[in-house]
Each structure stands twice: as structure tokens, then as C-alpha cells.
Design a protein around this motif. Structure first.
Motif, PDB file in Angstrom:
ATOM      1  N   GLY A 123       3.198   3.614  -4.562  1.00  0.00           N
ATOM      2  CA  GLY A 123       2.129   3.197  -5.469  1.00  0.00           C
ATOM      3  C   GLY A 123       2.491   3.501  -6.914  1.00  0.00           C
ATOM      4  N   THR A 124       2.393   4.766  -7.251  1.00  0.00           N
ATOM      5  CA  THR A 124       2.563   5.207  -8.638  1.00  0.00           C
ATOM      6  C   THR A 124       3.879   4.745  -9.284  1.00  0.00           C
ATOM      7  N   ASN A 145      -5.445   1.628   1.860  1.00  0.00           N
ATOM      8  CA  ASN A 145      -5.990   2.764   2.596  1.00  0.00           C
ATOM      9  C   ASN A 145      -7.318   2.483   3.276  1.00  0.00           C
ATOM     10  N   ARG A 150       6.337   3.983   1.194  1.00  0.00           N
ATOM     11  CA  ARG A 150       5.025   3.555   0.703  1.00  0.00           C
ATOM     12  C   ARG A 150       4.889   3.953  -0.764  1.00  0.00           C
ATOM     13  N   SER A 210       6.067   7.789  -3.736  1.00  0.00           N
ATOM     14  CA  SER A 210       6.742   7.712  -5.043  1.00  0.00           C
ATOM     15  C   SER A 210       7.611   8.927  -5.333  1.00  0.00           C
ATOM     16  N   LYS A 266      -4.023   0.520  -3.357  1.00  0.00           N
ATOM     17  CA  LYS A 266      -5.379   1.088  -3.509  1.00  0.00           C
ATOM     18  C   LYS A 266      -5.663   1.285  -4.999  1.00  0.00           C
ATOM     19  N   ARG A 315      -2.772   6.153 -10.877  1.00  0.00           N
ATOM     20  CA  ARG A 315      -3.999   5.487 -10.410  1.00  0.00           C
ATOM     21  C   ARG A 315      -5.203   5.964 -11.218  1.00  0.00           C
TER      22      ARG A 315
HETATM   23  C1  LIG Z   1      -1.670   6.480  -1.912  1.00  0.00           C
HETATM   24  C2  LIG Z   1      -0.702   6.578  -0.790  1.00  0.00           C
HETATM   25  C3  LIG Z   1       0.666   6.329  -0.980  1.00  0.00           C
HETATM   26  C4  LIG Z   1       1.281   6.020  -2.320  1.00  0.00           C
HETATM   27  O1  LIG Z   1       1.367   7.178  -3.092  1.00  0.00           O
HETATM   28  P1  LIG Z   1       2.181   7.204  -4.467  1.00  0.00           P
HETATM   29  O2  LIG Z   1       2.458   8.633  -4.668  1.00  0.00           O
HETATM   30  O3  LIG Z   1       1.292   6.614  -5.497  1.00  0.00           O
HETATM   31  O4  LIG Z   1       3.416   6.416  -4.274  1.00  0.00           O
HETATM   32  C5  LIG Z   1       1.484   6.374   0.147  1.00  0.00           C
HETATM   33  N1  LIG Z   1       1.005   6.666   1.378  1.00  0.00           N
HETATM   34  C6  LIG Z   1      -0.304   6.922   1.585  1.00  0.00           C
HETATM   35  C7  LIG Z   1      -0.766   7.226   2.964  1.00  0.00           C
HETATM   36  C8  LIG Z   1      -1.186   6.888   0.513  1.00  0.00           C
HETATM   37  O5  LIG Z   1      -2.482   7.167   0.735  1.00  0.00           O
END
Ligand SMILES: *Cc1c(COP(=O)(O)O)cnc(C)c1O
Length: 230
Positions: free
Chosen positions: A219-220, A64, A217, A202, A43, A226
Motif C-alpha cells: 500500500g504505502t 481489507n 501486499r 511495504s 484500502k 494512508r
Molecule cells: C494495509 C495492509 C497491507 C499494506 O500495508 P502497507 O504497509 O501500506 O504496504 C498489507 N497487508 C494487509 C493485511 C494490510 O491490512
């Protein structure tokens, strides 16, 4: 814009660091690290960034929102048919049709109405994305997910309908020890016979792996902070 520092080596190195941490966590509890999948959460990230991850052989992604995912992954999936795309955000019933057409895994099945609509779309499109049931382990009012006490019956109902239910997913409350929630989800999974567990982000994926996560899951930790302004 792609950050110039984020060349192919950057993503390769980030993935290696995360994989090594997963390996250490998994081995500390006698698990096989290979049963743990990293979902790169994209995202707010650009197609160019996603392409860089694909170029270092990453293939599992999470988004998302249906519309944002369509904007990036309709084209990417044509070019790279082996991508596996997970929906990890709340799904409105009016987006079910598009979600079934695009995603390979729906992780946020959380209510009977959605189950009905998803099944109808799956039959219509003859496309059967695997489903995870989102559990609101903290029983937080503002959070989606089926309540813990209602989860076993909901899993059973979804199975009886013929939905391909394969796992459970949770997002623990931010201000609580996530370990309690991960342990709860694992126990629930055992009770209802679901082995796939999507848990850990993360900040807490190493803990989640110790408690049985099969999908983390991230991202960061992969992309950096982000920027929601873009
Ligand atoms: C954004 C998101 C993540 C990733 O989060 P980070 O802290 O950036 O790793 C994981 N799961 C869901 C449901 C998210 O919305």
C-alpha cells in the motif's frame, strides 16, 4: 481528491522501483522474479487512484473490507474484467455471500466456521475464489489467523471439504524480525504442499521475497501514507 503529483508517471515509476527491488531480492536467492505478484493494497484509496494504476497495466488489488471493496470494485470490475481482487482483511461470516460474489482470492480463511460458510456460498453461487489460509505465526491474541500448531489439520480439513485452497498468508508481529515468520510460513507451506505465499508489505517485502513470497501486499510504498480521516 487525487493528489496532482500522482499522475500516471508517478504510479508507473513507483511500480518500476518496487519491481526492480523484487527482482534484485529474487535473484539474490535464485528465484524467478516473474513468479512474484504485487498486490496493490487500496484500502482508503479512491477509485481515481485505482484507475491510474489500472491505466499503467496494474491489475492485482487487495482490499481489507468487503463493503469498502464493493463501493469501488463492483463498477471497476465491470469495466475491467481482468482485474484480480484479493480480500486481505478479516472476514465475518455474515459478509461471506458478498465476499464470494466480489473477490477472486480470499486470503483470510482462518477458522472452521468460516470454511463451512464459504463453501456453502461457493456452491450456491457456483463461484470459486481461490483461498489462502491465514496463519497467526506470532500466536498473537488480538490477531486473526489459525494457530501454527493447528494449521496443518485445518488445511487438510478445508481440502477434504472441497475448498480451493492454494496458499498461506501471514502478517508478522510488528515488533519482531519478520524473516523468522516468513521462513516459518514457507516451511509450513512445504509441509502441507502449498506453494503460494502471501507475505511482505511495504516495509519488508524484499525480505519476504527472499523467503519465498509469491504475493507481496503493498500500500504505502505505492500510494504514500494512508489518510484514515477521509
Ligand atoms: C494495509 C495492509 C497491507 C499494506 O500495508 P502497507 O504497509 O501500506 O504496504 C498489507 N497487508 C494487509 C493485511 C494490510 O491490512
Amino acid at each position: 481528491m487525487v493528489d496532482a503529483k500522482k499522475n500516471d508517471t508517478y504510479f508507473k515509476e513507483q511500480l518500476e522501483v518496487i519491481s526492480e527491488r523484487i527482482e534484485v531480492s529474487a535473484q539474490s536467492v535464485g528465484r524467478n522474479p516473474h513468479e512474484i505478484n504485487i498486490i496493490a493494497v487500496t484500502k482508503t484509496r479512491s477509485i481515481a487512484e485505482i484507475e491510474k494504476l489500472i491505466s499503467v497495466n496494474h491489475r492485482i488489488f487487495g482490499e481489507n473490507r468487503v463493503q469498502e471493496a464493493q463501493g469501488k470494485f463492483l463498477k471497476l470490475k465491470e469495466r475491467f474484467p481482468n482485474l484480480e481482487l484479493h480480500l486481505i482483511g478479516h472476514l465475518q461470516t455474515n459478509k461471506a455471500k458478498d465476499a464470494i460474489a466480489l473477490f477472486d482470492v480470499i486470503e483470510t480463511l482462518d477458522r472452521p466456521k468460516l470454511a463451512k460458510v464459504l463453501l456453502k456460498e461457493m456452491e450456491k453461487q457456483d463461484r470459486w475464489p481461490r483461498c489462502f489460509i491465514q496463519v497467526n505465526t506470532g500466536a498473537e491474541e488480538q490477531k486473526a489467523g489459525v494457530l501454527p500448531a493447528e494449521a496443518p489439520a485445518f488445511v487438510e480439513d478445508c481440502r477434504k471439504m472441497g475448498l480451493p485452497i492454494e496458499g498461506l498468508m501471514c502478517i508478522p508481529p510488528v515488533d519482531e524480525d519478520p524473516a523468522i515468520h516468513f521462513a516459518f510460513l514457507r516451511e509450513l507451506g512445504r509441509r502441507v504442499g502449498l506453494e503460494q505465499l502471501s507475505m511482505g508489505m511495504s516495509g519488508d517485502y524484499e525480505i519476504a521475497v527472499r523467503f519465498g513470497a509469491t504475493h507481496v501486499r503493498i500500500g504505502t510504498a505505492l500510494f504514500g501514507p494512508r489518510d484514515y480521516s477521509v
